[in-house]
Design an enzyme around this catalytic site. Sequence first.
Site, PDB file in Angstrom:
ATOM      1  N   GLU A   1       2.718   2.123  12.834  1.00 17.51           N
ATOM      2  CA  GLU A   1       3.468   0.952  12.384  1.00 17.51           C
ATOM      3  C   GLU A   1       4.469   0.471  13.432  1.00 17.51           C
ATOM      4  O   GLU A   1       5.442  -0.205  13.119  1.00 17.51           O
ATOM      5  CB  GLU A   1       4.176   1.275  11.069  1.00 17.51           C
ATOM      6  CG  GLU A   1       3.205   1.601   9.941  1.00 17.51           C
ATOM      7  CD  GLU A   1       3.896   2.162   8.727  1.00 17.51           C
ATOM      8  OE1 GLU A   1       4.580   1.390   8.033  1.00 17.51           O
ATOM      9  OE2 GLU A   1       3.759   3.367   8.461  1.00 17.51           O
TER      10      GLU A   1
ATOM     11  N   SER B   1       2.323   0.638   5.312  1.00 23.13           N
ATOM     12  CA  SER B   1       1.849  -0.679   5.748  1.00 23.13           C
ATOM     13  C   SER B   1       0.349  -0.863   5.542  1.00 23.13           C
ATOM     14  O   SER B   1      -0.290  -1.657   6.233  1.00 23.13           O
ATOM     15  CB  SER B   1       2.200  -0.940   7.225  1.00 23.13           C
ATOM     16  OG  SER B   1       3.580  -1.095   7.375  1.00 23.13           O
TER      17      SER B   1
ATOM     18  N   TYR C   1       1.839  -9.012   6.798  1.00 22.74           N
ATOM     19  CA  TYR C   1       2.642  -9.412   7.946  1.00 22.74           C
ATOM     20  C   TYR C   1       2.235 -10.714   8.617  1.00 22.74           C
ATOM     21  O   TYR C   1       3.004 -11.251   9.413  1.00 22.74           O
ATOM     22  CB  TYR C   1       2.657  -8.276   8.980  1.00 22.74           C
ATOM     23  CG  TYR C   1       3.225  -7.007   8.397  1.00 22.74           C
ATOM     24  CD1 TYR C   1       4.567  -6.939   8.021  1.00 22.74           C
ATOM     25  CD2 TYR C   1       2.427  -5.897   8.160  1.00 22.74           C
ATOM     26  CE1 TYR C   1       5.089  -5.793   7.450  1.00 22.74           C
ATOM     27  CE2 TYR C   1       2.947  -4.744   7.594  1.00 22.74           C
ATOM     28  CZ  TYR C   1       4.280  -4.703   7.239  1.00 22.74           C
ATOM     29  OH  TYR C   1       4.803  -3.573   6.668  1.00 22.74           O
TER      30      TYR C   1
ATOM     31  N   ARG D   1      12.119  -0.080  -1.800  1.00 20.05           N
ATOM     32  CA  ARG D   1      11.219  -1.018  -2.471  1.00 20.05           C
ATOM     33  C   ARG D   1      10.073  -0.247  -3.094  1.00 20.05           C
ATOM     34  O   ARG D   1       9.407   0.542  -2.415  1.00 20.05           O
ATOM     35  CB  ARG D   1      10.659  -2.041  -1.487  1.00 20.05           C
ATOM     36  CG  ARG D   1      10.058  -3.277  -2.149  1.00 20.05           C
ATOM     37  CD  ARG D   1       9.216  -4.104  -1.214  1.00 20.05           C
ATOM     38  NE  ARG D   1       7.925  -3.472  -0.987  1.00 20.05           N
ATOM     39  CZ  ARG D   1       7.436  -3.167   0.208  1.00 20.05           C
ATOM     40  NH1 ARG D   1       8.135  -3.401   1.300  1.00 20.05           N
ATOM     41  NH2 ARG D   1       6.248  -2.604   0.316  1.00 20.05           N
TER      42      ARG D   1
ATOM     43  N   ASP E   1       6.407  -0.300  -5.114  1.00 22.10           N
ATOM     44  CA  ASP E   1       5.223  -1.121  -5.299  1.00 22.10           C
ATOM     45  C   ASP E   1       4.450  -0.670  -6.529  1.00 22.10           C
ATOM     46  O   ASP E   1       4.290   0.538  -6.769  1.00 22.10           O
ATOM     47  CB  ASP E   1       4.324  -1.038  -4.062  1.00 22.10           C
ATOM     48  CG  ASP E   1       5.005  -1.569  -2.811  1.00 22.10           C
ATOM     49  OD1 ASP E   1       5.888  -2.437  -2.952  1.00 22.10           O
ATOM     50  OD2 ASP E   1       4.660  -1.105  -1.708  1.00 22.10           O
TER      51      ASP E   1
ATOM     52  N   GLU F   1       4.024   3.649  -4.830  1.00 18.22           N
ATOM     53  CA  GLU F   1       4.855   4.354  -3.855  1.00 18.22           C
ATOM     54  C   GLU F   1       6.228   3.711  -3.770  1.00 18.22           C
ATOM     55  O   GLU F   1       6.441   2.599  -4.259  1.00 18.22           O
ATOM     56  CB  GLU F   1       4.200   4.336  -2.471  1.00 18.22           C
ATOM     57  CG  GLU F   1       4.062   2.951  -1.869  1.00 18.22           C
ATOM     58  CD  GLU F   1       3.469   2.980  -0.470  1.00 18.22           C
ATOM     59  OE1 GLU F   1       3.565   4.014   0.209  1.00 18.22           O
ATOM     60  OE2 GLU F   1       2.920   1.948  -0.050  1.00 18.22           O
TER      61      GLU F   1
ATOM     62  N   ASN G   1       9.071   2.751  -0.795  1.00 17.19           N
ATOM     63  CA  ASN G   1       9.320   2.597   0.632  1.00 17.19           C
ATOM     64  C   ASN G   1      10.811   2.740   0.900  1.00 17.19           C
ATOM     65  O   ASN G   1      11.608   1.946   0.401  1.00 17.19           O
ATOM     66  CB  ASN G   1       8.855   1.210   1.097  1.00 17.19           C
ATOM     67  CG  ASN G   1       7.378   0.983   0.860  1.00 17.19           C
ATOM     68  OD1 ASN G   1       6.560   1.363   1.684  1.00 17.19           O
ATOM     69  ND2 ASN G   1       7.034   0.387  -0.267  1.00 17.19           N
TER      70      ASN G   1
ATOM     71  N   GLY H   1      10.037  -3.215   5.177  1.00 15.44           N
ATOM     72  CA  GLY H   1       9.971  -4.155   6.286  1.00 15.44           C
ATOM     73  C   GLY H   1      11.088  -5.187   6.232  1.00 15.44           C
ATOM     74  O   GLY H   1      11.523  -5.602   5.152  1.00 15.44           O
TER      75      GLY H   1
END
Length: 306
Positions: free
Chosen positions: A15, A141, A209, A248, A250, A267, A269, A273
């Site tokens: 990443e 990612s 992205y 964050r 998901d 998951e 994070n 990002g």
Amino acid sequence: MSKHVAVLMGGWSSERQVSLWSGAACAKALEGEGYRVTPIDVGRDLAEVLAKVKPDVCFNALHGRFGEDGTVQGLLEIMGIPYTHSGVLASSLAMHKERAKTVMAAAGVSVPRGKVVTRSEAAASHVLTPPYVLKPVDGGSSVGVLIVNEDHAHPPQELTRGDWAHGELLLAENFVAGKELTCAVLNGEALEVIEIVPGDAWYDFDAKYAKGGSVHVLPAKISPFVYQEVRKLALAAHHALGCRGVSRADFRFDDREGGTGELVCLEVNTQPGMTETSLVPELAAYAGIGFGELVRWLVEDASLER
């Protein structure tokens, strides 16, 4: 005198590019907030570089292994340099998807059914009944993620390639159809909920992205009950894993006609990002928190023993 902030970015994980994008955006915003900023493209000589730079705070914009798994956090603890985001234990725990799921499930957060398998096992035969998902047990990612549909007679042959670079342990999970949802926790409070509608079949790296790769529906168009449940579970997961700063979570929600109605947390994070297309800055902006204010808060929240 303004604080001297070292923005850690790059590194050598899969990443790396995303981290460079995040780091550049954060460094620019921090300079705009009046901080003295030194961007650092992190290498294995990081301790030596930090000893020379002598920052007051490290803004951790690294993603993936080393930067997000508790390793760099441990280095900063040893060096006595306050840093942003989660600490050693929470970072390491959240990065290992299977162990994070165990902790979250114990806290009442619903997670997908699945198991850890080796790459050779996953390549030899179906490890679950299709459809299912295979993902690196400690990646992010969507790098290295494979979706095995019902019409796949054989397991993914990508797993047999000699240049496979995503580890020997994979997490196999039942595929949950429906909506992709995400919710951030900032300063101990759950923000709003975004529905992510990828331009392609699923929310892969490009959808995350690339400009126009996905559409973000904010606030998500789901029932008020499910909406608040997502916020509640994001906060529960954040606290269960011991996250700090911002995280964050998901989710997948099967809202199909005749579907299961299942809501699961995929998951958490700990280093979300921070690019122009990233979700946390969008959620913060919706709450009235500009990008500069967001990164400033993270710097002022930085500490040791997180």
